[in-house]
Motif scaffolding. Structure first.
Motif, PDB file in Angstrom:
ATOM      1  N   UNK A  82      62.695 -14.491  64.526  1.00 20.12           N
ATOM      2  CA  UNK A  82      61.928 -13.294  64.190  1.00 20.12           C
ATOM      3  C   UNK A  82      60.871 -13.011  65.243  1.00 20.12           C
ATOM      4  N   UNK A  83      60.224 -14.093  65.719  1.00 20.35           N
ATOM      5  CA  UNK A  83      59.198 -13.951  66.751  1.00 20.35           C
ATOM      6  C   UNK A  83      59.794 -13.399  68.028  1.00 20.35           C
ATOM      7  N   UNK A  84      60.973 -13.895  68.422  1.00 25.42           N
ATOM      8  CA  UNK A  84      61.657 -13.428  69.633  1.00 25.42           C
ATOM      9  C   UNK A  84      62.024 -11.970  69.507  1.00 25.42           C
ATOM     10  N   UNK A  85      62.544 -11.590  68.321  1.00 27.63           N
ATOM     11  CA  UNK A  85      62.916 -10.193  68.105  1.00 27.63           C
ATOM     12  C   UNK A  85      61.690  -9.303  68.195  1.00 27.63           C
ATOM     13  N   UNK A  86      60.584  -9.791  67.601  1.00 30.30           N
ATOM     14  CA  UNK A  86      59.364  -9.003  67.605  1.00 30.30           C
ATOM     15  C   UNK A  86      58.835  -8.754  68.997  1.00 30.30           C
ATOM     16  N   UNK A  87      59.003  -9.736  69.880  1.00 33.87           N
ATOM     17  CA  UNK A  87      58.523  -9.588  71.264  1.00 33.87           C
ATOM     18  C   UNK A  87      59.224  -8.441  71.962  1.00 33.87           C
ATOM     19  N   UNK A  88      60.548  -8.266  71.659  1.00 30.57           N
ATOM     20  CA  UNK A  88      61.292  -7.176  72.282  1.00 30.57           C
ATOM     21  C   UNK A  88      61.056  -5.862  71.551  1.00 30.57           C
ATOM     22  N   UNK A  89      60.830  -5.956  70.218  1.00 31.64           N
ATOM     23  CA  UNK A  89      60.753  -4.744  69.426  1.00 31.64           C
ATOM     24  C   UNK A  89      59.363  -4.121  69.418  1.00 31.64           C
ATOM     25  N   UNK A  90      58.328  -4.897  69.836  1.00 26.70           N
ATOM     26  CA  UNK A  90      56.970  -4.414  69.667  1.00 26.70           C
ATOM     27  C   UNK A  90      56.677  -3.181  70.522  1.00 26.70           C
ATOM     28  N   UNK A  91      57.337  -3.027  71.666  1.00 23.07           N
ATOM     29  CA  UNK A  91      57.124  -1.863  72.506  1.00 23.07           C
ATOM     30  C   UNK A  91      58.142  -0.785  72.157  1.00 23.07           C
ATOM     31  N   UNK A  92      57.666   0.295  71.568  1.00 22.11           N
ATOM     32  CA  UNK A  92      58.560   1.405  71.237  1.00 22.11           C
ATOM     33  C   UNK A  92      59.146   1.997  72.524  1.00 22.11           C
ATOM     34  N   UNK A  93      58.310   2.080  73.535  1.00 21.04           N
ATOM     35  CA  UNK A  93      58.760   2.533  74.848  1.00 21.04           C
ATOM     36  C   UNK A  93      58.617   1.362  75.820  1.00 21.04           C
ATOM     37  N   UNK A  94      59.731   0.751  76.168  1.00 16.32           N
ATOM     38  CA  UNK A  94      59.758  -0.351  77.136  1.00 16.32           C
ATOM     39  C   UNK A  94      60.240   0.244  78.452  1.00 16.32           C
ATOM     40  N   UNK A  95      59.290   0.618  79.288  1.00 18.31           N
ATOM     41  CA  UNK A  95      59.571   1.457  80.453  1.00 18.31           C
ATOM     42  C   UNK A  95      59.574   0.642  81.737  1.00 18.31           C
ATOM     43  N   UNK A  96      60.671   0.717  82.475  1.00 14.08           N
ATOM     44  CA  UNK A  96      60.762   0.092  83.789  1.00 14.08           C
ATOM     45  C   UNK A  96      60.503   1.108  84.875  1.00 14.08           C
TER      46      UNK A  96
END
Length: 318
Positions: free
Chosen positions: A16-30
């Motif tokens: 859950x923690x791992x998923x949250x790390x990826x999901x926390x940014x609504x816009x993950x911009x490169x």
């Protein structure tokens, strides 16, 4: 019924923690851009990092990752890393070169990533959602019109292009379109100086060797104009009366303001700040679930001694 052990609970919590790390940014911009190999590119890097700093401070749902590349191959590899490791859902890319980066960007776009291409366009625009740039047609047209007027329709001109890209083609096509209306002006040659003062120095040395008379040099970038002027001075050539650069670098604008080199009479605006603008408007549009207009163009205008102060930014890297 499966027995729930402490180990199972710990594993579930970690997942859950791992998923949250990826999901926390609504816009993950490169952000993928060239390295600061010359002052304009330094401006691009500066403004990209300014956008990152401001967006992440203002919006908790925005994460920005900035990558710089020294060549097209490195940039293509970094794009894959942004996709597979950073897991971006939005990309703002300033291609090192148009051709080699078109396929890598298309591949990312095909995975559902929202793509804004900046400045150096793709050879196939179907791989992007939006395009942002300065006005490259005006960037070529404005110098050509100024040069034609200065020469009163008659004279010899050489040109230094940038890097092979869609924007360089737009600039050169616009320049040539104006010159076609002035048959008394001969464009003796146009070669790539790669927006680099050392490369421009070598190209200008070649021009000076081959052409015994030149009236005007169009060096389509202020870094290139530095190399051009150095070559002219070393060769002690006095026939060249006008060197027209471009993009409004602070050194060139200061020279124009001061009148310290009579060969620098005008310039054309093309600020690297559009990198900041492209990142900011892309991030904010994605936060709202919106799309940008397909084309977002910042106008280019003629800079002369009279209005040069408006375009002088001494604290900028460019």
């Amino acid at each position: 019924m499966k027995k729930i052990t402490r180990r199972t609970l710990v594993a579930a919590a970690l997942a859950a923690s791992s998923f949250g790390a990826f999901a926390q940014a609504k816009v993950n911009l490169g952000v993928s851009i060239p390295t600061a190999t010359h002052s304009f590119a330094a401006g691009i890097v500066y403004w990209a990092n300014e956008a990152k700093k401001e967006l992440e401070a203002k919006y908790p749902d925005v994460k920005v990752t900035v990558k710089t590349a020294a060549n097209p191959g490195e940039q293509a590899n970094q794009l894959q890393d942004l996709m597979t490791v950073t897991k971006i859902n939005t990309l703002v890319v300033f291609p090192f070169e148009s051709g080699p980066l078109t396929k890598p960007v298309e591949q990312i776009h095909s995975k559902g990533v929202y793509v804004t291409v900046v400045d150096r366009g793709l050879t196939n625009p179907s791989g992007q959602d939006a395009y942002a740039a300065g006005d490259n047609t005006a960037f070529g047209k404005i110098p050509a019109e100024y040069i034609a007027k200065y020469l009163n329709g008659k004279g010899d001109v050489v040109a230094l292009r940038g890097i092979a890209s869609t924007l360089d083609n737009e600039r050169m096509d616009a320049f040539n379109a104006v010159m076609k209306n002035h048959p008394g002006i001969k464009v003796l040659d146009a070669k790539y100086g790669n927006w680099n003062r050392d490369d421009a120095f070598k190209v200008m040395q070649d021009f000076l060797t081959r052409f015994k008379h030149i009236d005007v040099v169009w060096a389509a970038d202020d870094d290139m104009s530095v190399g051009v002027l150095k070559a002219i001075d070393q060769a002690k050539r006095t026939d060249i009366k006008l060197v027209f650069g471009g993009a409004g670098a602070k050194g060139s604008i200061k020279t124009l303001m001061d009148g310290s080199d009579p060969r620098i009479m005008a310039n054309v605006s093309y600020s690297p700040k559009f990198m900041y603008d492209a990142i900011k408007m892309t991030a904010e549009a994605r936060l709202k679930g919106e799309k940008l207009p397909a084309n977002n163009i910042v106008p280019s205008v003629l800079i002369t001694k009279e209005n040069a102060k408006t375009f002088y930014f001494p604290d900028s890297p460019f």
